[in-house]
Motif scaffolding. Structure first.
Motif, PDB file in Angstrom:
ATOM      1  N   HIS A   1       0.828  -1.210   0.000  1.00 40.66           N
ATOM      2  CA  HIS A   1       0.000   0.000   0.000  1.00 40.66           C
ATOM      3  C   HIS A   1       0.863   1.261   0.000  1.00 40.66           C
ATOM      4  O   HIS A   1       0.564   2.220  -0.719  1.00 40.66           O
ATOM      5  N   ALA A   2       1.926   1.259   0.789  1.00 43.55           N
ATOM      6  CA  ALA A   2       2.820   2.419   0.832  1.00 43.55           C
ATOM      7  C   ALA A   2       3.446   2.659  -0.541  1.00 43.55           C
ATOM      8  O   ALA A   2       3.531   3.800  -1.010  1.00 43.55           O
ATOM      9  N   THR A   3       3.870   1.595  -1.192  1.00 43.49           N
ATOM     10  CA  THR A   3       4.461   1.722  -2.529  1.00 43.49           C
ATOM     11  C   THR A   3       3.431   2.255  -3.523  1.00 43.49           C
ATOM     12  O   THR A   3       3.745   3.129  -4.341  1.00 43.49           O
ATOM     13  N   GLU A   4       2.192   1.764  -3.436  1.00 39.03           N
ATOM     14  CA  GLU A   4       1.133   2.257  -4.326  1.00 39.03           C
ATOM     15  C   GLU A   4       0.874   3.741  -4.102  1.00 39.03           C
ATOM     16  O   GLU A   4       0.694   4.496  -5.063  1.00 39.03           O
ATOM     17  N   ILE A   5       0.857   4.175  -2.853  1.00 39.97           N
ATOM     18  CA  ILE A   5       0.634   5.592  -2.538  1.00 39.97           C
ATOM     19  C   ILE A   5       1.759   6.447  -3.116  1.00 39.97           C
ATOM     20  O   ILE A   5       1.519   7.481  -3.734  1.00 39.97           O
ATOM     21  N   VAL A   6       3.002   6.008  -2.930  1.00 37.62           N
ATOM     22  CA  VAL A   6       4.142   6.762  -3.460  1.00 37.62           C
ATOM     23  C   VAL A   6       4.119   6.770  -4.991  1.00 37.62           C
ATOM     24  O   VAL A   6       4.444   7.782  -5.620  1.00 37.62           O
ATOM     25  N   GLU A   7       3.684   5.677  -5.600  1.00 40.33           N
ATOM     26  CA  GLU A   7       3.567   5.641  -7.070  1.00 40.33           C
ATOM     27  C   GLU A   7       2.510   6.637  -7.556  1.00 40.33           C
ATOM     28  O   GLU A   7       2.684   7.281  -8.592  1.00 40.33           O
ATOM     29  N   LEU A   8       1.390   6.781  -6.813  1.00 46.95           N
ATOM     30  CA  LEU A   8       0.382   7.786  -7.153  1.00 46.95           C
ATOM     31  C   LEU A   8       0.977   9.188  -7.079  1.00 46.95           C
ATOM     32  O   LEU A   8       0.724  10.038  -7.937  1.00 46.95           O
ATOM     33  N   PHE A   9       1.771   9.421  -6.041  1.00 46.50           N
ATOM     34  CA  PHE A   9       2.445  10.711  -5.898  1.00 46.50           C
ATOM     35  C   PHE A   9       3.406  10.940  -7.072  1.00 46.50           C
ATOM     36  O   PHE A   9       3.477  12.039  -7.617  1.00 46.50           O
ATOM     37  N   GLU A  10       4.121   9.887  -7.462  1.00 47.78           N
ATOM     38  CA  GLU A  10       5.048  10.015  -8.587  1.00 47.78           C
ATOM     39  C   GLU A  10       4.303  10.328  -9.892  1.00 47.78           C
ATOM     40  O   GLU A  10       4.787  11.100 -10.719  1.00 47.78           O
TER      41      GLU A  10
ATOM     42  N   GLU B   1      15.335   9.270  -1.590  1.00 47.25           N
ATOM     43  CA  GLU B   1      14.108  10.047  -1.421  1.00 47.25           C
ATOM     44  C   GLU B   1      12.896   9.142  -1.612  1.00 47.25           C
ATOM     45  O   GLU B   1      11.937   9.202  -0.844  1.00 47.25           O
ATOM     46  N   TYR B   2      12.931   8.289  -2.626  1.00 48.94           N
ATOM     47  CA  TYR B   2      11.848   7.338  -2.874  1.00 48.94           C
ATOM     48  C   TYR B   2      11.750   6.346  -1.715  1.00 48.94           C
ATOM     49  O   TYR B   2      10.681   6.139  -1.139  1.00 48.94           O
ATOM     50  N   PHE B   3      12.878   5.731  -1.360  1.00 43.89           N
ATOM     51  CA  PHE B   3      12.911   4.730  -0.296  1.00 43.89           C
ATOM     52  C   PHE B   3      12.417   5.306   1.030  1.00 43.89           C
ATOM     53  O   PHE B   3      11.610   4.692   1.726  1.00 43.89           O
ATOM     54  N   ASN B   4      12.887   6.504   1.383  1.00 42.53           N
ATOM     55  CA  ASN B   4      12.489   7.116   2.651  1.00 42.53           C
ATOM     56  C   ASN B   4      11.006   7.457   2.671  1.00 42.53           C
ATOM     57  O   ASN B   4      10.353   7.332   3.713  1.00 42.53           O
ATOM     58  N   LEU B   5      10.443   7.883   1.528  1.00 42.74           N
ATOM     59  CA  LEU B   5       9.025   8.200   1.475  1.00 42.74           C
ATOM     60  C   LEU B   5       8.183   6.933   1.621  1.00 42.74           C
ATOM     61  O   LEU B   5       7.206   6.915   2.362  1.00 42.74           O
ATOM     62  N   VAL B   6       8.563   5.857   0.935  1.00 36.89           N
ATOM     63  CA  VAL B   6       7.837   4.587   1.081  1.00 36.89           C
ATOM     64  C   VAL B   6       7.885   4.133   2.540  1.00 36.89           C
ATOM     65  O   VAL B   6       6.877   3.728   3.115  1.00 36.89           O
ATOM     66  N   SER B   7       9.051   4.229   3.144  1.00 36.64           N
ATOM     67  CA  SER B   7       9.218   3.816   4.542  1.00 36.64           C
ATOM     68  C   SER B   7       8.366   4.677   5.486  1.00 36.64           C
ATOM     69  O   SER B   7       7.704   4.148   6.391  1.00 36.64           O
ATOM     70  N   ALA B   8       8.340   5.981   5.256  1.00 30.38           N
ATOM     71  CA  ALA B   8       7.554   6.884   6.107  1.00 30.38           C
ATOM     72  C   ALA B   8       6.056   6.597   5.974  1.00 30.38           C
ATOM     73  O   ALA B   8       5.331   6.567   6.970  1.00 30.38           O
ATOM     74  N   VAL B   9       5.604   6.380   4.744  1.00 30.69           N
ATOM     75  CA  VAL B   9       4.178   6.066   4.515  1.00 30.69           C
ATOM     76  C   VAL B   9       3.836   4.732   5.170  1.00 30.69           C
ATOM     77  O   VAL B   9       2.801   4.582   5.819  1.00 30.69           O
ATOM     78  N   GLN B  10       4.705   3.746   5.022  1.00 33.01           N
ATOM     79  CA  GLN B  10       4.465   2.429   5.623  1.00 33.01           C
ATOM     80  C   GLN B  10       4.354   2.552   7.146  1.00 33.01           C
ATOM     81  O   GLN B  10       3.506   1.904   7.751  1.00 33.01           O
ATOM     82  N   ASN B  11       5.176   3.376   7.743  1.00 32.59           N
ATOM     83  CA  ASN B  11       5.119   3.558   9.199  1.00 32.59           C
ATOM     84  C   ASN B  11       3.818   4.221   9.646  1.00 32.59           C
ATOM     85  O   ASN B  11       3.366   4.009  10.772  1.00 32.59           O
TER      86      ASN B  11
END
Length: 171
Positions: free
Chosen positions: A116-125, A159-169
């Motif tokens: 889900h976190a990856t999907e959210i970040v992909e939407l942002f991208e 930047e991508y990795f940290n955003l996915v990690s932050a969203v997942q948290n």
């Protein structure tokens, strides 16, 4: 009558389980095992750390390799050494393990959170792509190499990795 869960404490099964030093012996077949893993950063890219984790990992036979996961960023991956110190076979789940009210399989929950976190970040991208906005890398070398090989990612590297990690948290 006792449940399989309760019987597991009385049949001696749990007391017979021991950690096997990875340096002395590897599993004889492919599969998932419980491991004690050491991850150590040299401090060249990531902050210096030396940590021990207990987790589940996959072992592949006949290649004799542990699948320990990779960091998204190649510099982070190069900075960290990963070593399996001990392993043991996973215990058999009791028949009624997931029949307790409110019990969830944590592996499934964490995998779902990451997806889900990856999907959210992909939407942002996608939004960044629509607006023609690139998020610059804070690391100068990473920024210089980000377009190598035709890469067009708007959000790249740590930047991508940290955003996915932050969203997942947050999930």
């Amino acid at each position: 009558m006792k449940s399989n869960y309760e019987n597991g404490f009385y049949d001696g099964y749990n007391t017979a389980r021991t950690w096997i030093p990875a340096i002395l012996k590897s599993p004889s077949e492919s599969g998932y095992y419980l491991i004690i893993e050491r991850r150590k950063s040299k401090g060249e890219y990531l902050p210096k750390f030396d940590e021990i984790y207990t987790r589940r990992a996959r072992y592949i036979e006949p290649e004799k390799i542990w699948c320990l996961g990779k960091y998204v960023d190649s510099k982070a991956e190069a900075d960290v050494t990963k070593e399996v110190l001990f392993w043991m076979p996973l215990p058999q789940l009791p028949d009624d393990a997931l029949n307790f009210p409110g019990v969830k399989n944590c592996d499934d929950v964490e995998s779902q959170k990451n997806a889900h976190a990856t999907e959210i970040v992909e939407l942002f991208e996608e939004l960044l792509d629509e607006k023609g906005i690139d998020i610059p890398c804070s690391d100068k070398e990473e920024q210089e190499s980000r377009y190598d090989g035709g890469n067009v990612a708007r959000l790249y590297g740590m930047e991508y990795f940290n955003l996915v990690s932050a969203v997942q948290n947050l999930l």
